[in-house]
Scaffold this motif. Structure first.
Motif, PDB file in Angstrom:
ATOM      1  N   GLY A 194       4.196 -34.793 -32.786  1.00 41.66           N
ATOM      2  CA  GLY A 194       4.146 -33.529 -32.073  1.00 41.66           C
ATOM      3  C   GLY A 194       2.914 -32.702 -32.348  1.00 41.66           C
ATOM      4  N   ILE A 195       2.284 -32.937 -33.501  1.00 38.91           N
ATOM      5  CA  ILE A 195       1.110 -32.121 -33.836  1.00 38.91           C
ATOM      6  C   ILE A 195      -0.167 -32.677 -33.216  1.00 38.91           C
ATOM      7  CG2 ILE A 195       0.382 -33.266 -35.972  1.00 38.91           C
ATOM      8  CD1 ILE A 195       0.110 -30.460 -37.210  1.00 38.91           C
ATOM      9  N   PRO A 216      -1.321 -33.056 -30.126  1.00 40.37           N
ATOM     10  CA  PRO A 216      -2.040 -32.309 -29.084  1.00 40.37           C
ATOM     11  C   PRO A 216      -2.870 -31.143 -29.608  1.00 40.37           C
ATOM     12  CG  PRO A 216       0.211 -32.770 -28.392  1.00 40.37           C
ATOM     13  CD  PRO A 216       0.124 -33.122 -29.848  1.00 40.37           C
ATOM     14  N   VAL A 217      -2.556 -30.612 -30.797  1.00 36.64           N
ATOM     15  CA  VAL A 217      -3.304 -29.462 -31.322  1.00 36.64           C
ATOM     16  C   VAL A 217      -4.175 -29.847 -32.509  1.00 36.64           C
ATOM     17  CG1 VAL A 217      -1.588 -27.826 -30.497  1.00 36.64           C
ATOM     18  CG2 VAL A 217      -1.384 -28.745 -32.814  1.00 36.64           C
ATOM     19  N   ASN A 239      -4.992 -23.059 -32.820  1.00 32.62           N
ATOM     20  CA  ASN A 239      -3.675 -22.916 -32.206  1.00 32.62           C
ATOM     21  C   ASN A 239      -2.673 -23.730 -33.004  1.00 32.62           C
ATOM     22  OD1 ASN A 239      -1.436 -22.726 -30.615  1.00 32.62           O
ATOM     23  ND2 ASN A 239      -2.250 -23.956 -28.930  1.00 32.62           N
ATOM     24  N   ASN A 240      -1.844 -23.061 -33.775  1.00 34.88           N
ATOM     25  CA  ASN A 240      -0.886 -23.745 -34.642  1.00 34.88           C
ATOM     26  C   ASN A 240       0.483 -23.882 -33.995  1.00 34.88           C
ATOM     27  OD1 ASN A 240      -3.025 -23.583 -36.367  1.00 34.88           O
ATOM     28  ND2 ASN A 240      -1.904 -22.710 -38.072  1.00 34.88           N
ATOM     29  N   SER A 241       0.572 -23.612 -32.695  1.00 37.71           N
ATOM     30  CA  SER A 241       1.858 -23.668 -32.018  1.00 37.71           C
ATOM     31  C   SER A 241       2.127 -25.088 -31.532  1.00 37.71           C
ATOM     32  CB  SER A 241       1.861 -22.699 -30.833  1.00 37.71           C
ATOM     33  OG  SER A 241       3.079 -22.789 -30.133  1.00 37.71           O
ATOM     34  N   TYR A 242       3.148 -25.714 -32.097  1.00 38.70           N
ATOM     35  CA  TYR A 242       3.532 -27.062 -31.683  1.00 38.70           C
ATOM     36  C   TYR A 242       4.962 -27.306 -32.136  1.00 38.70           C
ATOM     37  CZ  TYR A 242       3.023 -28.534 -36.539  1.00 38.70           C
ATOM     38  OH  TYR A 242       3.166 -28.654 -37.893  1.00 38.70           O
ATOM     39  N   THR A 243       5.563 -28.343 -31.595  1.00 41.06           N
ATOM     40  CA  THR A 243       6.914 -28.731 -31.973  1.00 41.06           C
ATOM     41  C   THR A 243       6.856 -30.071 -32.683  1.00 41.06           C
ATOM     42  OG1 THR A 243       7.854 -27.586 -30.050  1.00 41.06           O
ATOM     43  CG2 THR A 243       9.236 -29.247 -31.134  1.00 41.06           C
ATOM     44  N   SER A 244       7.381 -30.133 -33.895  1.00 37.85           N
ATOM     45  CA  SER A 244       7.369 -31.381 -34.645  1.00 37.85           C
ATOM     46  C   SER A 244       8.149 -32.463 -33.900  1.00 37.85           C
ATOM     47  CB  SER A 244       7.988 -31.176 -36.030  1.00 37.85           C
ATOM     48  OG  SER A 244       7.147 -30.368 -36.829  1.00 37.85           O
ATOM     49  N   ASP A 245       7.643 -33.675 -33.979  1.00 40.94           N
ATOM     50  CA  ASP A 245       8.259 -34.813 -33.292  1.00 40.94           C
ATOM     51  C   ASP A 245       8.022 -36.057 -34.149  1.00 40.94           C
ATOM     52  OD1 ASP A 245       9.399 -36.549 -31.487  1.00 40.94           O
ATOM     53  OD2 ASP A 245       7.664 -36.589 -30.144  1.00 40.94           O
TER      54      ASP A 245
END
Length: 257
Positions: free
Chosen positions: A29-30, A32-33, A3-9
């Protein structure tokens, strides 16, 4: 399939690497995945600084060039081999960049093209298997204390933007969650001894693990040193009773009343 869906933080924190001061920049942000199954290879690019201060950091005149190198490295690796940029370090005369990728055949060719753009710099690179993303987890990602300071600084920055005067005492509210009511009551007795007042105690039925909510408050200043001291102490106290510190809030105070 990952799952490559994430928001950079992205955020930055200070620490030490092998007894040398270091600035760490990391994409929180990465986390959690991570790890991404289709990005099992670590890429490390190291740039030797040209002007090195006694603390191992660059001179003021070099920051702009380092940013140019970073832009070139990041944009090229993302475009050519779909690498994921996860963090960078600055310490002991070196700026290092870290990526993960699933495509390695074009890595050396791609990096040689980037290096040719900056002939005045010593730039080295390597790749190695890291399926579990150990470098991201163990080197780049902040420990609990550093992570708490990052969250503190975000709140303090927001207060500053509102014109807050941090050395004016005000009510600061804190949230902590516990596994059992007994743990919460034991912590409450200790917290009251530290001058805190209880604002709320309740059980949250749909929250597994730590359903016993505890909200407390106290008059304190909201400068960086004070807030870090307060939150880290509450965090340590809560952990002694199987609790989890969950942050704080306060109102911006712009002038003395």
């Amino acid at each position: 399939m990952s799952n490559n869906s994430y928001t950079s933080d992205w955020d930055v924190y200070f620490c030490y690497i092998e007894d040398m001061p270091a600035f760490m920049s990391v994409d929180l942000g990465i986390a959690p995945v991570a790890p991404l199954a289709d990005k099992p290879t670590l890429l490390e690019i190291v740039v030797g600084l040209q002007t090195i201060a006694e603390n191992g950091f660059p001179g003021n005149e070099e920051w702009e060039m380092l940013e140019e190198i970073e832009d070139a490295v990041v944009s090229t690796l993302e475009a050519k081999i779909e690498a994921v940029f996860v963090g960078k370090t600055l310490s002991n005369g070196m700026r290092s960049f870290y990526f993960y990728t699933g495509e390695t055949l074009l890595f050396e060719q791609t990096m040689e093209a980037v290096i040719a753009e900056f002939p005045q710099y010593r730039i080295a690179y390597q790749m190695q298997p890291d399926e579990e993303w150990n470098i991201y987890q163990d080197l780049l990602y902040p420990d609990e204390e550093s992570l708490q300071k990052i969250y503190n600084n975000r709140i303090l920055k927001n207060l500053e933007e509102q014109g807050d005067q941090p050395f004016i005492p005000r009510t600061i509210t804190h949230w902590i969650y516990f596994s059992t009511k007994e743990d919460r009551e034991a912590f409450s007795a200790i917290a009251k001894g530290e001058g805190y007042s209880v604002r709320l105690e309740e059980e949250i039925e749909d929250q597994p693990g730590k359903p016993y909510k505890f909200v407390l408050h106290k008059e304190d200043k909201a400068d960086e040193v004070t807030i870090n001291e307060i939150t880290l102490k509450l965090k340590e106290m809560a952990e002694q009773y199987n609790g989890e510190y969950d942050g704080w809030e306060t109102e911006a105070i712009t002038e003395y009343s």
